[in-house]
Structures are given as C-alpha cells and as structure tokens.
Scaffold this motif. Structure first.
Motif, PDB file in Angstrom:
ATOM      1  N   TYR A   1       1.726  -4.579  -6.379  1.00 52.35           N
ATOM      2  CA  TYR A   1       1.352  -5.590  -5.389  1.00 52.35           C
ATOM      3  C   TYR A   1       2.062  -6.921  -5.677  1.00 52.35           C
ATOM      4  CZ  TYR A   1      -2.006  -2.858  -2.741  1.00 52.35           C
ATOM      5  OH  TYR A   1      -2.583  -1.935  -1.902  1.00 52.35           O
TER       6      TYR A   1
ATOM      7  N   LYS B   1      -1.153  -0.870 -10.236  1.00 53.18           N
ATOM      8  CA  LYS B   1      -1.499  -1.417  -8.917  1.00 53.18           C
ATOM      9  C   LYS B   1      -1.160  -2.902  -8.834  1.00 53.18           C
ATOM     10  CE  LYS B   1      -5.216  -1.718  -5.561  1.00 53.18           C
ATOM     11  NZ  LYS B   1      -6.599  -1.395  -5.240  1.00 53.18           N
TER      12      LYS B   1
ATOM     13  N   PHE C   1       0.830  -1.204   0.000  1.00 53.48           N
ATOM     14  CA  PHE C   1       0.000   0.000   0.000  1.00 53.48           C
ATOM     15  C   PHE C   1       0.869   1.261   0.000  1.00 53.48           C
ATOM     16  CE2 PHE C   1      -2.395   3.327   2.218  1.00 53.48           C
ATOM     17  CZ  PHE C   1      -3.504   3.416   1.386  1.00 53.48           C
TER      18      PHE C   1
END
Length: 128
Positions: A60, A56, A40
């Motif tokens: 991740y 994203k 995050f």
C-alpha cells in the motif's frame, strides 16, 4: 520447508528486507501486466505467490508513492450539479445546527466546545 524452500500456505516466504520484495512490487504494479491497477489488485497479485512480514503495508505504501498513479488519478464520481442556495429562515431558532469541537487543550478541565449556530439573519442583534 519443501525442497529447501520455506513456504507459508503454499506461498514463498521472503524476508521483509529482501531486495526481491521491491522488485516483486514493481513487477506486479508497474509492469505492462500490472497496469498500475491500484493497491488492492497489486496486493492480490503478490499474495498469490509470495508472503513476507508487513507485506500489506509495504504494498500500500509502494502504490501510494507511485508517481505514475499520482499523475494519472481521475475522479470516478460524476460531476456534482449546480449549487442551490438555502432558504433564509424568517424566525430566530427556526434553523439551527449543532457541533462539538474536540481535541482542544484543556482549559479549566474541559477540552470540548459545544457550538450552536442559528442561521436566521435577525440573530446578529440578539443577545442571550
């Protein structure tokens, strides 16, 4: 386009297959400044100045594959207390639990089992 640079909401746009996306993830996560802070926070650091399609998921996945983070994971929860045995019920059907088991291959048009468990000790000899 600003001065020959493609921007999206004020952020530099990179192609997702660019060699720079990997380097940016390394700098924002694995450097002394990045500090292996997690997916995050790494995403927030990168999103301050850059954008690329699938960013994203790429961030991740990168953090999930980080060997340093995998080796130094720690449990953030306090340790659980001692286990306490449950009381054994005296009567049949006094303490029951129910559950569904789904995702089974179809048999005669059904793919779910309904399971009922009676935890009293005398049910072993009972018949239905």
């Amino acid at each position: 386009m600003t001065h020959g640079t493609l921007l999206y909401k004020g952020k530099l746009v990179l192609p997702s297959e660019s060699k720079w996306t990997q380097q940016i993830m390394v700098e924002c996560h694995s450097s002394a400044e990045g500090g292996h802070a997690g997916a995050f926070r790494t995403m927030k650091r990168i999103a301050n100045g850059f954008f690329w399609r699938g960013m994203k998921k790429a961030v991740y996945d990168f953090v999930a594959g980080c060997l340093v983070c995998q080796k130094h994971k720690y449990q953030a929860l306090k340790p659980a207390g001692l286990l306490q045995p449950l009381a054994i019920p005296d009567l049949i059907w006094e303490d029951i639990s129910m559950d569904f088991i789904s995702g089974l291959p179809k048999s005669r048009g059904f793919d779910v089992l309904f399971v009922i468990v009676d935890s009293s000790p005398s049910t072993a000899t009972s018949s239905f």
